[in-house]
Write a protein that holds these residues in place. Structure first.
Motif, mmCIF file in Angstrom:
data_model
loop_
_atom_site.group_PDB
_atom_site.id
_atom_site.type_symbol
_atom_site.label_atom_id
_atom_site.label_comp_id
_atom_site.label_asym_id
_atom_site.label_seq_id
_atom_site.Cartn_x
_atom_site.Cartn_y
_atom_site.Cartn_z
ATOM 1 N N ARG A 40 38.134 39.721 42.014
ATOM 2 C CA ARG A 40 37.709 41.103 41.787
ATOM 3 C C ARG A 40 38.973 41.896 41.505
ATOM 4 O O ARG A 40 39.980 41.707 42.191
ATOM 5 N N THR A 100 39.422 44.682 42.324
ATOM 6 C CA THR A 100 39.599 45.505 43.515
ATOM 7 C C THR A 100 39.976 44.697 44.759
ATOM 8 O O THR A 100 40.101 45.258 45.854
ATOM 9 N N ASN A 141 33.902 38.193 35.615
ATOM 10 C CA ASN A 141 33.856 38.154 37.086
ATOM 11 C C ASN A 141 32.692 38.928 37.690
ATOM 12 O O ASN A 141 32.233 38.602 38.783
ATOM 13 N N ARG A 156 22.465 45.076 42.189
ATOM 14 C CA ARG A 156 23.340 46.222 41.914
ATOM 15 C C ARG A 156 23.189 46.679 40.463
ATOM 16 O O ARG A 156 23.106 47.881 40.182
ATOM 17 N N VAL A 197 32.340 48.715 45.803
ATOM 18 C CA VAL A 197 32.280 50.156 45.542
ATOM 19 C C VAL A 197 30.840 50.603 45.305
ATOM 20 O O VAL A 197 29.986 49.790 44.963
HETATM 21 C C1 UN1 Z 1 33.748 46.097 43.343
HETATM 22 O O1 UN1 Z 1 34.791 45.966 43.972
HETATM 23 O O2 UN1 Z 1 32.662 46.293 43.897
HETATM 24 O O3 UN1 Z 1 36.485 43.684 37.675
HETATM 25 C C2 UN1 Z 1 33.682 46.066 41.862
HETATM 26 C C3 UN1 Z 1 36.407 44.120 38.823
HETATM 27 C C4 UN1 Z 1 36.064 45.562 39.003
HETATM 28 C C5 UN1 Z 1 34.795 45.731 39.741
HETATM 29 C C6 UN1 Z 1 34.956 45.701 41.199
HETATM 30 N N1 UN1 Z 1 36.002 46.211 37.719
HETATM 31 O O4 UN1 Z 1 36.588 43.392 39.756
#
Ligand code: UN1
Length: 465
Positions: A267, A269, A137, A91, A428
């Protein structure tokens, strides 16, 4: 020369193994990097966009060629499973590739003036030196999505990565150097967080982009505002996943399992509040608990492992603290939450599910950042949305439903920067804006076509021919 301390990083899957020794520099180290960046930036901004594009593309090629090597290091250093770690490296490579293209696509506008005969044009310009502060992370993807646009658009960078994932940051820095990015344009510094924070008031720095905790973000915001710097903060989340009674049960369980527990739930998210319609609640909880019990937690390098360890003792203690608070406040731990003894000594926790929680409980208000999810039972969509919005955070959100009307209502009314319909809240794309509402984010969006909003400044030019 001042003495350099060293941060030892042990493999969270196997504490007997020292993975890396990161230096810990001081204010002088940071200052040297800022001087170098400041000196190199004008030449980089004046170089042709093609030259910047070529450099950024070469970083992409190098990272792609090293996916196995860097992915393995990432799994050992951070603790996510090898497939997750390789995917993250890939990625990062794709992010560099995307911004290699964006370097060529940066453009302004040309308009007639309101005054007859005059013309106006706008031109995006580099900001100068940007200070980037990144968490452990996603130790290569997050640095990539800040560094790649910063470089593509002509800025110089001082990157302060999390010390515990310093070897991965160094691997990215090696690729940037080998790609031919001129000396001084990109600088990696290992300094304590409070030293890095001084970039928010340093006159050599034009902008700060930070991903990390809300507390640190707020502190940076105060200083950056006083010194007039552009600022971008990505902080915590407490992301709701609504499961409606019309959802396909297996699909809902799979989405919850992925969103809550993959990447060990570490994460911003990650789904952490499962807001479940009364009509499906009992079946959903039973099925999810059953699937969770089957999940294989293991050494990040074990091909059988689906979930790696939490990243550190501090993370493990934090998860356990929230589990006990949840139970004390009236929740029921129906699955997981145990320390696991495996062949190697590591921070292994079985994914945990707490039911019978209500929206105001600590476990539903504070970010846990680990493999812990809680369930809130609701009567209908209105209540689900009200619960989802009852948070100081607003990063990601999701709904599992077969009803277009439910999906539309949720999409419209949920207070979050990102909405996922029948998909996990985490995970994402890199070519679209990333960011949250309320306390989760501050400043312009990151990533994709939005990145230029942060990493460039518009100049408006009036021409009287
Ligand atoms: C994702 O969900 O693909 O620190 C990325 C984090 C976010 C990135 C999530 N800034 O978990």
């Amino acid at each position: 020369m001042s003495a350099i301390a060293v941060v030892e990083r042990r493999n969270p899957s196997d504490l007997g193994e020292v993975v890396s020794l990161a230096p810990e520099g001081d204010a002088d180290v940071l200052s040297t990097a800022l001087d170098a960046a400041h000196a190199a930036q004008p030449g980089w901004a004046d170089a042709s966009p093609e030259l910047r594009s070529d450099c950024v593309n070469r970083v992409a090629d190098l990272l792609m060629a090293r996916t196995d090597e860097i992915g393995t290091l990432l799994a050992r250093e951070e603790g996510k499973t090898l497939p997750e770690a390789k995917a993250e490296t890939m990625r990062a490579a794709r992010i560099f590739r995307y911004f290699g293209g964006e370097a060529l696509r940066l453009h302004g506008r040309s308009l007639p003036s309101t005054r007859p005969g005059m013309e106006v044009e706008t031109r995006p310009e580099a900001l100068g030196v940007v200070g980037l502060i990144t968490p452990w992370n996603f130790p290569i993807a997050i640095p990539a999505w800040k560094v790649a646009p910063a470089l593509a658009f002509g800025n110089a960078v001082v990157l302060k990565p999390a010390g515990i994932t310093g070897a991965v940051a160094s691997a990215m820095a090696d690729a940037i150097e080998e790609a031919g990015v001129p000396a001084g344009v990109f600088n990696l510094v290992f300094v304590p967080g409070r030293t890095a924070g001084s970039m928010a008031r340093d006159p050599r720095v034009s902008a700060i982009s930070f991903t990390g905790s809300t507390g640190v973000g707020r502190q940076l915001a105060g200083e950056a505002a006083v010194s007039g710097k552009r600022l971008q903060l990505e902080m915590g989340g407490k992301n709701p996943l609504v499961i409606m009674d019309d959802a396909d049960l297996d699909r809902a369980v799979q989405i919850a399992l992925d969103g809550c527990f993959f990447s060990t739930g570490q994460r911003c998210t990650a789904s952490s509040r499962l807001i479940v319609h009364d009509g499906i609640h009992d079946a959903f909880v039973a099925a999810l608990a059953r699937r969770m019990a089957e999940v294989r937690v293991g050494n990040a390098l074990d091909p059988q492992a689906q979930i790696g360890p939490v990243a550190s003792e501090e993370q493990r203690d934090g998860c356990e603290h929230y589990l006990s608070v949840a139970v004390r406040e009236g929740g029921t731990l129906v699955q997981g939450g145990d320390r696991l003894r495996l062949a190697t000594d590591g921070y292994f926790l079985s994914p945990a599910l707490i039911t019978g929680t209500s929206r105001e409980m600590t476990v539903n208000q504070e970010e846990i950042f680990g493999p812990v999810a809680s369930v809130i039972r609701v009567a209908d969509l209105d209540e689900a949305i009200a619960v989802a919005n009852d948070s100081t955070f607003g990063l990601s959100s999701g709904i599992v439903t077969r009803s277009l009307a439910n999906a539309h209502a949720f999409r419209k009314r949920v207070q979050a920067g990102m909405v996922m319909v029948n998909a996990p809240t985490a995970g994402v794309d890199y070519h679209v804006p990333f960011g949250g509402a309320k306390g989760s984010s501050y400043g312009p969006r990151e990533q994709g076509f939005a990145a230029a909003d942060f990493y460039t400044r518009t100049k408006t030019i009036y021409i009287n021919p």
